[in-house]
Design a protein around this motif. Structure first.
Motif, PDB file in Angstrom:
ATOM      1  N   ILE A  61       0.776  -1.177   0.117  1.00 24.58           N
ATOM      2  CA  ILE A  61      -0.090  -0.002   0.208  1.00 24.58           C
ATOM      3  C   ILE A  61       1.122   1.273  -0.007  1.00 24.58           C
ATOM      4  CG2 ILE A  61      -1.591   1.569   1.273  1.00 24.58           C
ATOM      5  CD1 ILE A  61      -3.233  -0.816   0.323  1.00 24.58           C
ATOM      6  N   TYR A  65       1.093   2.395  -4.142  1.00 23.20           N
ATOM      7  CA  TYR A  65      -0.093   3.070  -4.226  1.00 23.20           C
ATOM      8  C   TYR A  65       0.206   4.377  -3.903  1.00 23.20           C
ATOM      9  CZ  TYR A  65      -3.056  -0.972  -4.784  1.00 23.20           C
ATOM     10  OH  TYR A  65      -3.788  -1.912  -5.293  1.00 23.20           O
ATOM     11  N   ILE A  68      -1.696   6.933  -6.461  1.00 26.31           N
ATOM     12  CA  ILE A  68      -3.046   6.825  -6.344  1.00 26.31           C
ATOM     13  C   ILE A  68      -3.772   7.183  -5.051  1.00 26.31           C
ATOM     14  CG2 ILE A  68      -4.906   5.026  -6.625  1.00 26.31           C
ATOM     15  CD1 ILE A  68      -3.017   3.312  -8.221  1.00 26.31           C
ATOM     16  N   LEU A  69      -3.135   7.000  -4.078  1.00 22.37           N
ATOM     17  CA  LEU A  69      -3.794   7.354  -2.745  1.00 22.37           C
ATOM     18  C   LEU A  69      -2.954   8.442  -2.011  1.00 22.37           C
ATOM     19  CD1 LEU A  69      -4.796   3.736  -1.614  1.00 22.37           C
ATOM     20  CD2 LEU A  69      -6.192   5.536  -2.661  1.00 22.37           C
ATOM     21  N   ARG A  74      -3.017   5.808   2.959  1.00 21.92           N
ATOM     22  CA  ARG A  74      -2.322   4.772   2.707  1.00 21.92           C
ATOM     23  C   ARG A  74      -1.724   4.313   4.338  1.00 21.92           C
ATOM     24  NH1 ARG A  74       2.634   6.458  -0.540  1.00 21.92           N
ATOM     25  NH2 ARG A  74       1.726   8.731  -0.236  1.00 21.92           N
ATOM     26  N   PHE A 137     -11.150   5.447   0.520  1.00 20.80           N
ATOM     27  CA  PHE A 137     -10.600   4.974  -0.832  1.00 20.80           C
ATOM     28  C   PHE A 137     -11.450   5.542  -1.958  1.00 20.80           C
ATOM     29  CE2 PHE A 137      -8.037   0.816  -0.319  1.00 20.80           C
ATOM     30  CZ  PHE A 137      -7.555   1.265   0.517  1.00 20.80           C
ATOM     31  N   MET A 141      -9.954   8.147  -4.865  1.00 22.97           N
ATOM     32  CA  MET A 141      -9.906   7.621  -6.113  1.00 22.97           C
ATOM     33  C   MET A 141     -10.704   8.456  -6.930  1.00 22.97           C
ATOM     34  SD  MET A 141      -8.924   3.639  -5.975  1.00 22.97           S
ATOM     35  CE  MET A 141      -7.559   2.925  -5.533  1.00 22.97           C
TER      36      MET A 141
END
Length: 180
Positions: A61, A65, A68-69, A74, A137, A141
């Motif tokens: 994570i 990620y 993305i996050l 995270r 999330f 996103m």
């Protein structure tokens, strides 16, 4: 009963005995080769696998990620997976502590019930942690149509896998001791 009928019955019994001996030797071979495990061994294995996955997920994570996050999401996800890993390690250690040779049947049943209850308590805690995590999330996103579809598909697949794992674990607890 005449002599011929007795001979026929003895022959039938011999055939059935030979069949049982073959089945028993096959079962003994499977046990010796490790292909048959007890409910306790299966529970320990399941909890260890979940614990190992839970220990690896924070790295995945945090590292993979990062594009993305956002960092807070995270960190929350990493905390969630570490918490789950610790809980699973605790359950694996507890189940491993059950010793059939030194404990009575009542003690084994009490310990199985105790760890089954702990499993349910831990599930409740993790579900309570998971709901806001999934919401974060979703907000991180975005609301792009295909992203939402992917998240819904992931949720459905995750629930199916989770329910299957839960049913397997509960089956193993029932085999470990009479829990109901």
């Amino acid at each position: 009963m005449d002599l011929e009928q007795m001979k026929q019955q003895l022959n039938n019994l011999n055939r059935r005995l030979d069949s049982l001996e073959e089945q028993n030797s096959s079962l003994i071979n499977r046990i010796e080769s490790g292909r048959i495990n007890s409910a306790q061994q299966r529970l320990i294995k399941q909890y260890r696998i979940f614990s190992c996955v839970g220990m690896m997920m924070p790295l995945v994570i945090i590292i993979f990620y990062k594009e993305i996050l956002p960092l807070p999401t995270r960190v929350c996800a990493a905390t969630y997976f570490l918490t789950a890993a610790i809980m699973d390690a605790y359950l694996a250690r507890g189940i491993k502590s059950i010793d059939y040779n030194t404990m009575g049947v009542a003690t084994v049943a009490k310990k199985a019930i105790y760890y089954r209850k702990r499993h349910h308590i831990f599930m409740g805690i993790l579900i309570a942690m998971c709901i806001p995590l999934i919401a974060s999330f979703f907000f991180a996103m975005g609301t792009e149509r295909f992203t939402v579809y992917g998240m819904i598909a992931g949720l459905i697949i995750g629930l199916a896998i989770g329910i299957k794992a839960y049913l397997n674990i509960m089956k193993n607890y029932r085999e470990l001791a009479i829990c109901d």
